[in-house]
Design a protein around this motif. Structure first.
Motif, PDB file in Angstrom:
ATOM      1  N   PRO A  50      10.405 -44.572  -9.317  1.00  0.00           N
ATOM      2  CA  PRO A  50      10.485 -45.778 -10.145  1.00  0.00           C
ATOM      3  C   PRO A  50      10.652 -47.019  -9.263  1.00  0.00           C
ATOM      4  CG  PRO A  50      11.949 -44.067 -10.974  1.00  0.00           C
ATOM      5  CD  PRO A  50      11.472 -43.602  -9.635  1.00  0.00           C
ATOM      6  N   GLN A  51      10.177 -48.154  -9.720  1.00  0.00           N
ATOM      7  CA  GLN A  51      10.217 -49.375  -8.905  1.00  0.00           C
ATOM      8  C   GLN A  51      11.651 -49.774  -8.558  1.00  0.00           C
ATOM      9  OE1 GLN A  51       7.301 -51.086  -7.752  1.00  0.00           O
ATOM     10  NE2 GLN A  51       8.911 -51.857  -6.392  1.00  0.00           N
ATOM     11  N   TRP A  52      12.589 -49.620  -9.520  1.00  0.00           N
ATOM     12  CA  TRP A  52      13.968 -50.031  -9.234  1.00  0.00           C
ATOM     13  C   TRP A  52      14.568 -49.212  -8.110  1.00  0.00           C
ATOM     14  CZ3 TRP A  52      18.059 -46.699  -9.374  1.00  0.00           C
ATOM     15  CH2 TRP A  52      17.912 -45.512 -10.101  1.00  0.00           C
ATOM     16  N   TRP A  53      14.207 -47.938  -8.043  1.00  0.00           N
ATOM     17  CA  TRP A  53      14.704 -47.037  -6.993  1.00  0.00           C
ATOM     18  C   TRP A  53      14.169 -47.490  -5.632  1.00  0.00           C
ATOM     19  CZ3 TRP A  53      16.331 -41.615  -8.438  1.00  0.00           C
ATOM     20  CH2 TRP A  53      16.688 -40.849  -7.322  1.00  0.00           C
ATOM     21  N   ILE A  54      12.874 -47.773  -5.580  1.00  0.00           N
ATOM     22  CA  ILE A  54      12.254 -48.243  -4.335  1.00  0.00           C
ATOM     23  C   ILE A  54      12.884 -49.559  -3.888  1.00  0.00           C
ATOM     24  CG2 ILE A  54      10.081 -48.981  -3.274  1.00  0.00           C
ATOM     25  CD1 ILE A  54       8.665 -47.166  -5.391  1.00  0.00           C
ATOM     26  N   ASP A  55      13.055 -50.487  -4.814  1.00  0.00           N
ATOM     27  CA  ASP A  55      13.632 -51.797  -4.477  1.00  0.00           C
ATOM     28  C   ASP A  55      15.047 -51.656  -3.930  1.00  0.00           C
ATOM     29  OD1 ASP A  55      11.307 -52.995  -5.356  1.00  0.00           O
ATOM     30  OD2 ASP A  55      12.111 -53.516  -7.333  1.00  0.00           O
ATOM     31  N   LYS A  56      15.827 -50.768  -4.531  1.00  0.00           N
ATOM     32  CA  LYS A  56      17.208 -50.582  -4.091  1.00  0.00           C
ATOM     33  C   LYS A  56      17.255 -50.040  -2.663  1.00  0.00           C
ATOM     34  CE  LYS A  56      20.145 -49.134  -7.150  1.00  0.00           C
ATOM     35  NZ  LYS A  56      21.069 -50.295  -7.226  1.00  0.00           N
ATOM     36  N   LEU A  57      16.438 -49.031  -2.367  1.00  0.00           N
ATOM     37  CA  LEU A  57      16.437 -48.475  -1.015  1.00  0.00           C
ATOM     38  C   LEU A  57      15.871 -49.468  -0.006  1.00  0.00           C
ATOM     39  CD1 LEU A  57      15.379 -44.744  -1.520  1.00  0.00           C
ATOM     40  CD2 LEU A  57      17.662 -45.715  -1.246  1.00  0.00           C
ATOM     41  N   ARG A  58      14.878 -50.242  -0.402  1.00  0.00           N
ATOM     42  CA  ARG A  58      14.324 -51.250   0.507  1.00  0.00           C
ATOM     43  C   ARG A  58      15.388 -52.288   0.866  1.00  0.00           C
ATOM     44  NH1 ARG A  58       9.879 -52.817  -2.254  1.00  0.00           N
ATOM     45  NH2 ARG A  58       8.324 -51.746  -0.986  1.00  0.00           N
ATOM     46  N   GLN A  59      16.218 -52.637  -0.110  1.00  0.00           N
ATOM     47  CA  GLN A  59      17.271 -53.630   0.141  1.00  0.00           C
ATOM     48  C   GLN A  59      18.424 -53.039   0.959  1.00  0.00           C
ATOM     49  OE1 GLN A  59      20.553 -53.824  -1.781  1.00  0.00           O
ATOM     50  NE2 GLN A  59      21.083 -55.481  -0.361  1.00  0.00           N
ATOM     51  N   GLN A  60      18.775 -51.774   0.688  1.00  0.00           N
ATOM     52  CA  GLN A  60      19.926 -51.174   1.356  1.00  0.00           C
ATOM     53  C   GLN A  60      19.587 -50.557   2.705  1.00  0.00           C
ATOM     54  OE1 GLN A  60      21.784 -48.498  -1.475  1.00  0.00           O
ATOM     55  NE2 GLN A  60      22.408 -50.172  -2.831  1.00  0.00           N
ATOM     56  N   TYR A  61      18.341 -50.109   2.869  1.00  0.00           N
ATOM     57  CA  TYR A  61      17.913 -49.481   4.123  1.00  0.00           C
ATOM     58  C   TYR A  61      16.578 -50.078   4.579  1.00  0.00           C
ATOM     59  CZ  TYR A  61      21.297 -45.922   2.605  1.00  0.00           C
ATOM     60  OH  TYR A  61      22.419 -45.264   2.180  1.00  0.00           O
ATOM     61  N   PRO A  62      16.568 -51.359   4.946  1.00  0.00           N
ATOM     62  CA  PRO A  62      15.287 -52.025   5.249  1.00  0.00           C
ATOM     63  C   PRO A  62      14.518 -51.394   6.401  1.00  0.00           C
ATOM     64  CG  PRO A  62      17.168 -53.377   5.916  1.00  0.00           C
ATOM     65  CD  PRO A  62      17.711 -52.264   5.094  1.00  0.00           C
ATOM     66  N   GLN A  63      15.207 -50.731   7.322  1.00  0.00           N
ATOM     67  CA  GLN A  63      14.541 -50.153   8.478  1.00  0.00           C
ATOM     68  C   GLN A  63      13.945 -48.774   8.213  1.00  0.00           C
ATOM     69  OE1 GLN A  63      14.124 -52.115  11.150  1.00  0.00           O
ATOM     70  NE2 GLN A  63      15.262 -53.648   9.971  1.00  0.00           N
TER      71      GLN A  63
END
Length: 427
Positions: free
Chosen positions: A146-159
């Motif tokens: 889901p998009q919200w899941w992807i967005d959360k991980l992108r914000q919390q683990y950008p690398q």
């Protein structure tokens, strides 16, 4: 084969309507006791595979359809067929033929069967082009979350968010925990080799099998020599460091993997295992029985309500493997990706802090408390820990040393799932 595709489509539909995959499959086996092991395996493979790659498969299907399919069973049958064409080793023509035959069980309309045939054969012709196109469509199509899941991980683990997402779509490895009271790692590896089962040592008592096998084929399984448990989960018992004669509480204990590990490392601890669900406790008792473990105390109750089950004596060690989003174990439970909602994370965090606050008074001074989640979301991990420490000035956080961890967080990789560990001591 027709029955397999139809039943798999039924399972997928029920899960995406909100049902738990494990429970749906269990009910299906009960409703169809004559299914062969091969049929069960095929249904399970399609169901798990579709849910792992659902975002990708939906994106492909959108490109292949001239208009949306309103008939849900038919839609999920098409998704199942696409999954098989993408990921299975079955002959493509057989997959299409069976899907067409299965569609006739859903509707007798010849036009529908023709549409199923056309869509799947069109994919076969355009496969490479379609798979390349959806990589640039959107995040959901690319990663199948889901998009919200992807967005959360992108914000919390950008690398490394992309590596985390991709790891969650892999087939999980089969990891064993060797009972050190019955065999050493080298001894058990020799037993496996004698049965032509390849293995590699990871850490502690953990072995990774080159290929999964049925548990009944594991030497000594019924005698308690070995347990199937993820390598990340095997870190809990050593971190808690329970010693001889200590009173230990394993809250939220079912199905008992961490409890049995505690006993294997320190057999004469005074162990209480707690869970609020009676059916899960029954499964725990089965695991204890197989491992010949006796003398523990069984309690059915809510961890946030100790007055219901606590005997009033303080514990030297407490393990709280709390309810969570399970975002670190989605490769084993791919339905979680589509069942969770972004608002669920806040509710889990509220439950987690409630459990910590309720159990903390039960810990002896100088005792240790291990907080565990199988989540990779910071709201359930670091945020909960920071909040707990501000609420209890008699608590200090101890380091959790392990090569695979960073500040207690274990991110999912090929050899282990995602877990979070925080170890507290009462001052």
């Amino acid at each position: 084969m027709i029955e397999v595709q139809l039943l798999a489509a039924q399972v997928i539909g029920e899960v995406l309507a909100g049902a738990n995959l494990t429970e749906i499959l269990r009910s299906l086996w009960q409703a169809h006791p004559r299914l062969s092991p091969q049929q069960r395996g095929a249904i399970q493979d399609i169901s798990y595979g579709v849910l792992r790659h659902y975002g990708q498969l939906e994106a492909i299907l959108r490109k292949l359809l001239n208009k949306p399919v309103q008939n849900k069973p038919l839609y999920y049958l098409l998704v199942a067929g696409l999954y098989q064409l993408c990921y299975s080793q079955a002959p493509a023509h057989a997959i299409v033929d069976h899907a067409v035959s299965s569609s006739r069980e859903i509707t007798r309309n010849p036009a529908i069967s023709g549409m199923v045939n056309a869509v799947l054969r069109n994919f076969m012709r355009q496969r490479v082009q379609l798979l390349d196109q959806i990589k640039t469509d959107d995040d959901v199509a690319r990663y199948s979350y889901p998009q919200w899941w992807i967005d959360k991980l992108r914000q919390q683990y950008p690398q490394n968010y992309e590596a985390i997402l991709l790891a969650g779509n892999e087939h999980p490895a089969m990891i064993l925990r060797i009972n050190p009271r019955l065999a050493s790692i080298s001894q058990y590896q020799a037993m496996l080799a004698a049965h032509n089962i390849e293995s590699a040592w990871l850490w502690g008592n953990a072995l990774r099998l080159a290929k999964p096998v049925a548990v009944e084929k594991l030497p000594g399984f019924s005698e308690g020599w070995v347990t199937v448990q993820d390598a990340g989960a095997q870190l809990a018992a050593p971190l808690l460091d329970a010693g001889s004669g200590m009173r230990v509480l394993d809250a939220c204990a079912a199905p008992g993997g961490k409890s049995t590990h505690l006993i294997e490392l320190a057999e004469d601890i005074d162990l209480t295992v707690l869970d609020k669900h009676e059916d899960r406790l029954n499964r725990l008792k089965e695991n204890f029985s197989r491992l010949r473990i006796t003398g523990y105390h069984l309690a059915c109750g809510d961890a946030t309500q100790p007055a219901q089950w606590w005997d009033g004596q303080l514990y030297d060690r407490i393990l709280a493997d709390v309810p969570c989003s399970a975002s670190g174990v989605v490769r084993r439970h791919p339905d979680i990706k589509w069942l969770r909602r972004s608002g669920d994370i806040h509710h889990f965090a509220q439950t987690q802090i409630a459990i910590l606050n309720a159990l903390w008074p039960l810990l002896q001074r100088g005792g240790k408390f291990l907080y565990v989640t199988c989540s990779i979301f910071k709201e359930e991990n670091d945020t909960v820990v920071d909040r707990f420490l501000t609420m209890h000035n008699d608590a200090s956080r101890l380091p959790c040393f392990h090569e695979a961890m960073h500040n207690g967080q274990l991110l999912p990789k090929i050899n282990h799932d995602g877990f979070f560990y925080a170890l507290f001591q009462k001052n």
